[in-house]
Design a protein around this motif. Structure first.
Motif, PDB file in Angstrom:
ATOM      1  N   ARG A  26      12.616   1.130  13.176  1.00 34.77           N
ATOM      2  CA  ARG A  26      11.630   2.089  12.645  1.00 34.77           C
ATOM      3  C   ARG A  26      10.995   2.921  13.755  1.00 34.77           C
ATOM      4  O   ARG A  26      10.009   3.624  13.529  1.00 34.77           O
ATOM      5  CB  ARG A  26      10.531   1.327  11.891  1.00 34.77           C
ATOM      6  CG  ARG A  26      11.045   0.601  10.662  1.00 34.77           C
ATOM      7  CD  ARG A  26      10.102  -0.519  10.245  1.00 34.77           C
ATOM      8  NE  ARG A  26       8.836  -0.040   9.741  1.00 34.77           N
ATOM      9  CZ  ARG A  26       7.642  -0.408  10.194  1.00 34.77           C
ATOM     10  NH1 ARG A  26       7.547  -1.272  11.189  1.00 34.77           N
ATOM     11  NH2 ARG A  26       6.545   0.071   9.682  1.00 34.77           N
TER      12      ARG A  26
ATOM     13  N   CYS B  12       0.448  -6.130  12.277  1.00 30.60           N
ATOM     14  CA  CYS B  12       1.484  -5.090  12.277  1.00 30.60           C
ATOM     15  C   CYS B  12       1.437  -4.223  11.011  1.00 30.60           C
ATOM     16  O   CYS B  12       2.159  -3.225  10.922  1.00 30.60           O
ATOM     17  CB  CYS B  12       2.847  -5.720  12.465  1.00 30.60           C
ATOM     18  SG  CYS B  12       3.164  -7.041  11.296  1.00 30.60           S
ATOM     19  N   HIS B  13       0.625  -4.615  10.043  1.00 26.97           N
ATOM     20  CA  HIS B  13       0.407  -3.809   8.831  1.00 26.97           C
ATOM     21  C   HIS B  13       1.629  -3.712   7.931  1.00 26.97           C
ATOM     22  O   HIS B  13       1.692  -2.838   7.071  1.00 26.97           O
ATOM     23  CB  HIS B  13      -0.101  -2.394   9.175  1.00 26.97           C
ATOM     24  CG  HIS B  13      -1.421  -2.396   9.870  1.00 26.97           C
ATOM     25  ND1 HIS B  13      -2.090  -1.244  10.224  1.00 26.97           N
ATOM     26  CD2 HIS B  13      -2.220  -3.418  10.286  1.00 26.97           C
ATOM     27  CE1 HIS B  13      -3.218  -1.542  10.824  1.00 26.97           C
ATOM     28  NE2 HIS B  13      -3.319  -2.859  10.884  1.00 26.97           N
ATOM     29  N   VAL B  14       2.626  -4.563   8.165  1.00 24.21           N
ATOM     30  CA  VAL B  14       3.807  -4.565   7.295  1.00 24.21           C
ATOM     31  C   VAL B  14       4.117  -5.995   6.876  1.00 24.21           C
ATOM     32  O   VAL B  14       3.704  -6.949   7.530  1.00 24.21           O
ATOM     33  CB  VAL B  14       5.062  -3.980   8.004  1.00 24.21           C
ATOM     34  CG1 VAL B  14       4.876  -2.513   8.314  1.00 24.21           C
ATOM     35  CG2 VAL B  14       5.419  -4.773   9.256  1.00 24.21           C
ATOM     36  N   GLU B  15       4.868  -6.086   5.778  1.00 21.09           N
ATOM     37  CA  GLU B  15       5.342  -7.407   5.363  1.00 21.09           C
ATOM     38  C   GLU B  15       6.622  -7.719   6.126  1.00 21.09           C
ATOM     39  O   GLU B  15       7.536  -6.883   6.192  1.00 21.09           O
ATOM     40  CB  GLU B  15       5.640  -7.388   3.859  1.00 21.09           C
ATOM     41  CG  GLU B  15       6.224  -8.704   3.387  1.00 21.09           C
ATOM     42  CD  GLU B  15       6.731  -8.642   1.949  1.00 21.09           C
ATOM     43  OE1 GLU B  15       6.252  -7.793   1.179  1.00 21.09           O
ATOM     44  OE2 GLU B  15       7.612  -9.458   1.634  1.00 21.09           O
ATOM     45  N   HIS B  16       6.677  -8.887   6.727  1.00 25.77           N
ATOM     46  CA  HIS B  16       7.905  -9.278   7.409  1.00 25.77           C
ATOM     47  C   HIS B  16       8.012 -10.785   7.417  1.00 25.77           C
ATOM     48  O   HIS B  16       7.009 -11.493   7.352  1.00 25.77           O
ATOM     49  CB  HIS B  16       7.933  -8.729   8.849  1.00 25.77           C
ATOM     50  CG  HIS B  16       9.290  -8.793   9.455  1.00 25.77           C
ATOM     51  ND1 HIS B  16       9.717  -9.830  10.256  1.00 25.77           N
ATOM     52  CD2 HIS B  16      10.342  -7.953   9.339  1.00 25.77           C
ATOM     53  CE1 HIS B  16      10.968  -9.617  10.608  1.00 25.77           C
ATOM     54  NE2 HIS B  16      11.377  -8.486  10.066  1.00 25.77           N
TER      55      HIS B  16
ATOM     56  N   PRO C  91       1.006  -7.364   4.838  1.00 28.44           N
ATOM     57  CA  PRO C  91       0.691  -5.964   5.172  1.00 28.44           C
ATOM     58  C   PRO C  91      -0.807  -5.654   5.143  1.00 28.44           C
ATOM     59  O   PRO C  91      -1.627  -6.507   4.801  1.00 28.44           O
ATOM     60  CB  PRO C  91       1.441  -5.192   4.097  1.00 28.44           C
ATOM     61  CG  PRO C  91       1.491  -6.102   2.936  1.00 28.44           C
ATOM     62  CD  PRO C  91       1.545  -7.506   3.486  1.00 28.44           C
TER      63      PRO C  91
ATOM     64  N   TYR D 280      13.424  -5.065  13.697  1.00 28.02           N
ATOM     65  CA  TYR D 280      12.752  -4.364  12.596  1.00 28.02           C
ATOM     66  C   TYR D 280      11.908  -3.205  13.140  1.00 28.02           C
ATOM     67  O   TYR D 280      11.943  -2.087  12.628  1.00 28.02           O
ATOM     68  CB  TYR D 280      11.880  -5.368  11.837  1.00 28.02           C
ATOM     69  CG  TYR D 280      11.028  -4.770  10.759  1.00 28.02           C
ATOM     70  CD1 TYR D 280      11.562  -4.467   9.506  1.00 28.02           C
ATOM     71  CD2 TYR D 280       9.676  -4.520  10.977  1.00 28.02           C
ATOM     72  CE1 TYR D 280      10.767  -3.917   8.517  1.00 28.02           C
ATOM     73  CE2 TYR D 280       8.876  -3.975   9.987  1.00 28.02           C
ATOM     74  CZ  TYR D 280       9.430  -3.667   8.764  1.00 28.02           C
ATOM     75  OH  TYR D 280       8.640  -3.116   7.783  1.00 28.02           O
ATOM     76  N   ASN D 281      11.162  -3.487  14.218  1.00 29.29           N
ATOM     77  CA  ASN D 281      10.327  -2.437  14.815  1.00 29.29           C
ATOM     78  C   ASN D 281      11.186  -1.359  15.477  1.00 29.29           C
ATOM     79  O   ASN D 281      10.912  -0.168  15.338  1.00 29.29           O
ATOM     80  CB  ASN D 281       9.369  -3.054  15.841  1.00 29.29           C
ATOM     81  CG  ASN D 281       8.238  -3.779  15.166  1.00 29.29           C
ATOM     82  OD1 ASN D 281       7.526  -3.229  14.345  1.00 29.29           O
ATOM     83  ND2 ASN D 281       8.059  -5.056  15.490  1.00 29.29           N
TER      84      ASN D 281
END
Ligand SMILES: [Fe+2]
Length: 283
Positions: free
Chosen positions: A212, A252-256, A269, A208-209
């Protein structure tokens, strides 16, 4: 934020008789310092070394504003709404970076707002909460016991059939004391939801990282693998009879969502931009 705007995530733990609602707040990044605190010159950090705290504050203040509203105001408003609706969750768990950097005035501000809550809460420290204080970590952790309770490295709370454990892994590894406290806290438990600031590495999260073009700051062989503590945590979580049934993190400031063996790991997030996530745990 309205309490009916929570983002709901269902977590299945086989065998549970009841349902449990845990409100997760992470990475609110409250940016605050007063004039005197702003005069402090940051030292000991490679990139920001020599920067005046007020200059860092101004950058971050702009970075975390949402439609012009500072993260501190958003945090206060959220706490007021949560205080007015104490039954919105069984427990509220904070997993770090509630402060963007430490100043006594920022700490007093979040403490004042968290003190308004009537819902039980657990507070886990992140990597940002204690930075740029100019004080040794041991002294900082003493300050944070006003929110964490007596052990800033590990919190444990019973919630019906569940045991909630929060462990400090803010420096992108498990310090020896955190790890020992975690191992001891897991002893004899069988339905643990583990909270920590930094997630563990998984293949899906790494991809995922990478997709991006973002660095992978998770802890483990595909991310940051300082020290050996992470190996112990992977062994515990990966065991067939692991007591850990879910891991919930921030950083990580994201939804995962991904899995370590059979154990789901969730990241919520940036709370500065998103409402809290309501994890509903049931069979
Ligand atoms: Fe953060």
């Amino acid at each position: 934020m309205r309490t009916n705007e929570f983002v709901r995530k269902d977590v299945i733990v086989p065998g549970l008789e009841k349902e449990y609602r845990i409100l997760h707040i992470t990475d609110s990044h409250v940016v605050m310092c007063n004039e005197k605190e702003g005069e402090y010159v940051i030292e000991g950090d490679g990139y920001w070394n020599g920067t005046k705290l007020i200059d860092f504050h101004n950058l971050r203040h702009n970075h975390f504003r949402v439609e012009g509203v500072p993260s501190s105001e958003l945090f206060e408003k959220m706490c007021d709404e949560l205080a007015a609706n104490p039954d919105c969750a069984d427990v509220i768990v904070f997993t770090g970076d509630i402060l963007d950097f430490f100043s006594q005035s920022a700490f007093d501000f979040i403490k004042k707002n968290i003190d308004k809550l009537k819902t039980p809460y657990m507070f886990v420290i992140g990597n940002h909460d204690m930075i740029f204080s100019g004080k040794p970590e041991s002294e900082m952790k003493k300050i944070f016991t006003a929110l964490t309770g007596e052990n800033p490295d590990l919190q444990k709370m019973k919630l019906g059939e569940l045991t909630l454990i929060g462990v400090y892994n803010g420096p992108y590894h498990y310090p020896e004391k955190s790890l020992n406290d975690l191992v001891n806290a897991l002893e004899g438990e069988d339905n643990v939801v583990l909270f920590q600031h930094v997630p563990l590495s998984t293949k899906e999260f790494h991809k995922y990282n990478a997709d991006r073009n973002q660095p992978d700051w998770s802890i483990g062989d595909q991310g940051v693998c300082n020290g050996d503590g992470w190996k112990t945590v992977f062994d515990i979580v990966g065991a067939d009879d692991t007591p850990v049934k879910a891991i919930i993190c921030g950083d990580c400031h994201v939804e995962h969502e991904s899995k370590l063996g059979n154990v789901p790991q969730y990241t919520s997030p940036l709370n500065a931009n998103y409402p809290p996530y309501l994890y509903v745990i049931h069979s």
